[in-house]
Write a protein that holds these residues in place. Sequence first.
Motif, PDB file in Angstrom:
ATOM      1  N   SER A 176      47.558  27.753  54.089  1.00 61.13           N
ATOM      2  CA  SER A 176      47.103  28.687  54.914  1.00 61.13           C
ATOM      3  C   SER A 176      45.921  29.408  54.021  1.00 61.13           C
ATOM      4  O   SER A 176      45.551  29.193  53.007  1.00 61.13           O
ATOM      5  N   THR A 177      45.278  30.407  54.623  1.00 63.89           N
ATOM      6  CA  THR A 177      44.124  30.983  54.048  1.00 63.89           C
ATOM      7  C   THR A 177      44.476  31.659  52.947  1.00 63.89           C
ATOM      8  O   THR A 177      43.830  31.716  51.882  1.00 63.89           O
ATOM      9  N   LEU A 178      45.667  32.237  52.941  1.00 61.65           N
ATOM     10  CA  LEU A 178      46.126  33.345  51.637  1.00 61.65           C
ATOM     11  C   LEU A 178      46.352  32.201  50.519  1.00 61.65           C
ATOM     12  O   LEU A 178      46.187  32.536  49.494  1.00 61.65           O
ATOM     13  N   ASP A 179      47.140  30.894  50.968  1.00 62.68           N
ATOM     14  CA  ASP A 179      47.425  29.730  49.891  1.00 62.68           C
ATOM     15  C   ASP A 179      46.132  29.486  49.116  1.00 62.68           C
ATOM     16  O   ASP A 179      46.138  29.290  48.053  1.00 62.68           O
ATOM     17  N   ALA A 180      44.956  29.244  50.253  1.00 60.44           N
ATOM     18  CA  ALA A 180      43.803  28.558  49.589  1.00 60.44           C
ATOM     19  C   ALA A 180      43.157  29.595  48.688  1.00 60.44           C
ATOM     20  O   ALA A 180      42.782  29.417  47.521  1.00 60.44           O
ATOM     21  N   ILE A 181      43.220  31.051  48.973  1.00 57.33           N
ATOM     22  CA  ILE A 181      42.763  32.003  48.347  1.00 57.33           C
ATOM     23  C   ILE A 181      43.214  32.023  46.985  1.00 57.33           C
ATOM     24  O   ILE A 181      42.791  32.377  45.958  1.00 57.33           O
ATOM     25  N   ALA A 182      44.648  31.926  47.110  1.00 59.61           N
ATOM     26  CA  ALA A 182      45.361  32.049  45.723  1.00 59.61           C
ATOM     27  C   ALA A 182      44.885  31.188  44.829  1.00 59.61           C
ATOM     28  O   ALA A 182      44.888  31.019  43.610  1.00 59.61           O
ATOM     29  N   ARG A 183      45.001  29.740  45.326  1.00 57.10           N
ATOM     30  CA  ARG A 183      44.717  28.672  44.447  1.00 57.10           C
ATOM     31  C   ARG A 183      43.212  28.709  44.127  1.00 57.10           C
ATOM     32  O   ARG A 183      43.009  28.268  42.695  1.00 57.10           O
ATOM     33  N   ALA A 184      42.276  29.092  44.890  1.00 53.73           N
ATOM     34  CA  ALA A 184      40.947  29.390  44.324  1.00 53.73           C
ATOM     35  C   ALA A 184      40.773  30.274  42.990  1.00 53.73           C
ATOM     36  O   ALA A 184      39.951  30.180  42.324  1.00 53.73           O
ATOM     37  N   VAL A 185      41.498  31.530  43.511  1.00 50.95           N
ATOM     38  CA  VAL A 185      41.605  32.569  42.137  1.00 50.95           C
ATOM     39  C   VAL A 185      42.072  31.763  40.959  1.00 50.95           C
ATOM     40  O   VAL A 185      41.717  32.001  39.734  1.00 50.95           O
ATOM     41  N   ALA A 186      43.293  31.022  41.032  1.00 48.38           N
ATOM     42  CA  ALA A 186      43.692  30.300  39.986  1.00 48.38           C
ATOM     43  C   ALA A 186      42.612  29.260  39.353  1.00 48.38           C
ATOM     44  O   ALA A 186      42.497  29.178  38.154  1.00 48.38           O
ATOM     45  N   LEU A 202      39.272  29.743  39.483  1.00 47.47           N
ATOM     46  CA  LEU A 202      38.256  30.377  39.046  1.00 47.47           C
ATOM     47  C   LEU A 202      38.474  31.411  37.966  1.00 47.47           C
ATOM     48  O   LEU A 202      37.718  31.635  37.196  1.00 47.47           O
ATOM     49  N   GLU A 203      39.773  32.004  38.093  1.00 46.54           N
ATOM     50  CA  GLU A 203      40.092  33.024  37.275  1.00 46.54           C
ATOM     51  C   GLU A 203      41.153  32.955  36.621  1.00 46.54           C
ATOM     52  O   GLU A 203      41.564  34.022  35.917  1.00 46.54           O
ATOM     53  N   GLY A 204      42.083  31.915  36.714  1.00 48.36           N
ATOM     54  CA  GLY A 204      43.096  31.650  35.919  1.00 48.36           C
ATOM     55  C   GLY A 204      44.616  31.985  36.642  1.00 48.36           C
ATOM     56  O   GLY A 204      44.407  32.703  37.689  1.00 48.36           O
ATOM     57  N   PRO A 205      45.676  31.381  36.390  1.00 45.02           N
ATOM     58  CA  PRO A 205      46.830  31.303  37.227  1.00 45.02           C
ATOM     59  C   PRO A 205      47.473  32.832  37.040  1.00 45.02           C
ATOM     60  O   PRO A 205      48.148  33.270  37.936  1.00 45.02           O
ATOM     61  N   GLU A 206      47.277  33.507  36.287  1.00 44.72           N
ATOM     62  CA  GLU A 206      47.750  34.915  35.920  1.00 44.72           C
ATOM     63  C   GLU A 206      47.078  35.859  36.997  1.00 44.72           C
ATOM     64  O   GLU A 206      47.967  36.618  37.579  1.00 44.72           O
ATOM     65  N   ALA A 207      45.722  35.794  37.101  1.00 45.71           N
ATOM     66  CA  ALA A 207      45.110  36.547  38.362  1.00 45.71           C
ATOM     67  C   ALA A 207      45.709  36.012  39.870  1.00 45.71           C
ATOM     68  O   ALA A 207      45.803  36.934  40.702  1.00 45.71           O
ATOM     69  N   ALA A 208      45.781  34.679  39.989  1.00 48.20           N
ATOM     70  CA  ALA A 208      46.515  34.330  41.112  1.00 48.20           C
ATOM     71  C   ALA A 208      47.859  34.506  41.482  1.00 48.20           C
ATOM     72  O   ALA A 208      48.336  34.589  42.868  1.00 48.20           O
ATOM     73  N   ALA A 209      48.840  34.839  40.498  1.00 52.25           N
ATOM     74  CA  ALA A 209      50.196  34.991  40.793  1.00 52.25           C
ATOM     75  C   ALA A 209      50.820  36.023  41.718  1.00 52.25           C
ATOM     76  O   ALA A 209      51.329  35.709  42.475  1.00 52.25           O
ATOM     77  N   PRO A 210      50.001  37.280  41.841  1.00 51.20           N
ATOM     78  CA  PRO A 210      50.360  38.157  42.711  1.00 51.20           C
ATOM     79  C   PRO A 210      50.208  37.769  44.225  1.00 51.20           C
ATOM     80  O   PRO A 210      50.638  38.145  45.201  1.00 51.20           O
ATOM     81  N   LEU A 211      49.057  36.789  44.473  1.00 50.55           N
ATOM     82  CA  LEU A 211      48.641  36.443  45.596  1.00 50.55           C
ATOM     83  C   LEU A 211      49.775  35.202  46.209  1.00 50.55           C
ATOM     84  O   LEU A 211      50.087  34.853  47.307  1.00 50.55           O
ATOM     85  N   GLU A 212      50.037  34.312  45.018  1.00 52.05           N
ATOM     86  CA  GLU A 212      51.039  33.332  45.512  1.00 52.05           C
ATOM     87  C   GLU A 212      52.241  34.088  45.862  1.00 52.05           C
ATOM     88  O   GLU A 212      52.985  33.430  46.598  1.00 52.05           O
ATOM     89  N   ARG A 213      52.772  35.178  44.939  1.00 50.15           N
ATOM     90  CA  ARG A 213      54.087  35.778  45.618  1.00 50.15           C
ATOM     91  C   ARG A 213      53.778  36.319  46.879  1.00 50.15           C
ATOM     92  O   ARG A 213      54.854  36.105  48.002  1.00 50.15           O
ATOM     93  N   LEU A 214      52.806  37.119  47.255  1.00 53.38           N
ATOM     94  CA  LEU A 214      52.519  37.450  48.665  1.00 53.38           C
ATOM     95  C   LEU A 214      52.611  36.319  49.795  1.00 53.38           C
ATOM     96  O   LEU A 214      53.044  36.487  50.783  1.00 53.38           O
ATOM     97  N   ALA A 215      52.005  35.192  49.244  1.00 53.01           N
ATOM     98  CA  ALA A 215      51.962  34.069  50.427  1.00 53.01           C
ATOM     99  C   ALA A 215      53.244  33.866  50.584  1.00 53.01           C
ATOM    100  O   ALA A 215      53.509  33.543  51.787  1.00 53.01           O
ATOM    101  N   ALA A 216      54.092  33.539  49.516  1.00 53.28           N
ATOM    102  CA  ALA A 216      55.629  33.025  49.848  1.00 53.28           C
ATOM    103  C   ALA A 216      56.193  34.103  50.726  1.00 53.28           C
ATOM    104  O   ALA A 216      57.091  33.856  51.494  1.00 53.28           O
ATOM    105  N   LEU A 217      56.065  35.612  50.260  1.00 44.24           N
ATOM    106  CA  LEU A 217      56.785  36.460  51.107  1.00 44.24           C
ATOM    107  C   LEU A 217      56.402  36.554  52.572  1.00 44.24           C
ATOM    108  O   LEU A 217      57.082  36.441  53.342  1.00 44.24           O
ATOM    109  N   ARG A 218      55.070  36.068  52.835  1.00 50.77           N
ATOM    110  CA  ARG A 218      54.575  36.246  54.189  1.00 50.77           C
ATOM    111  C   ARG A 218      55.265  35.034  55.051  1.00 50.77           C
ATOM    112  O   ARG A 218      55.692  35.315  55.957  1.00 50.77           O
TER     113      ARG A 218
END
Length: 190
Positions: free
Chosen positions: A151-161, A163-179
Amino acid sequence: MSRRDSPRPRCQSCNLPSQLCMCAEIPRVETRTRFLVLQHLMEMGKKSNTGRVAVQALANARLLVHGALAEPLDTAVLSEPGTWLLYPDGPAAPADAPAPRQLVVLDGSWSQARKMTQRIPALRTLPRLVLPPPPPGLLKLREPTHPAGMSTLDAIARAVAVLEGPEAAAPLERLAALRVQRIAECGTLN
């Protein structure tokens, strides 16, 4: 029209049925990288669409729609210095290239994304961020039509991880799973 056939009221923001609204769960994620989500017109009304939710979560993001006849896409934003394209096919940017300042993310099916890259010449000139294959166990609604599909949200979360580290991506990953969970619940509502 029977009660069963009538459309359920939807949240105007997350596009899920009102009783499954996830707006209160959307985190606010700060990133150095600006995200430009280029959404295909046909994705706008889909409850499975995650591009709009990603933009709501990212403090440094903008959503543009491609394909609206009344509003042609202003491609000037694609020529800003440091702009890259998140896309799995084509040559990846050199390893020693500076990190992108702006990342363009195509929000649509693989067919729609491919057509956007063909119809918007500026996209073909951008360096590409190519993500590693999706991890096993990534929650998804359906099997992707592309090997690197997500999904677009998963791809953005992975890109954040990346480019900016897994900690920055964690809230987006949780949001993708909730979605994914909430969309699956849509099928169980009467």
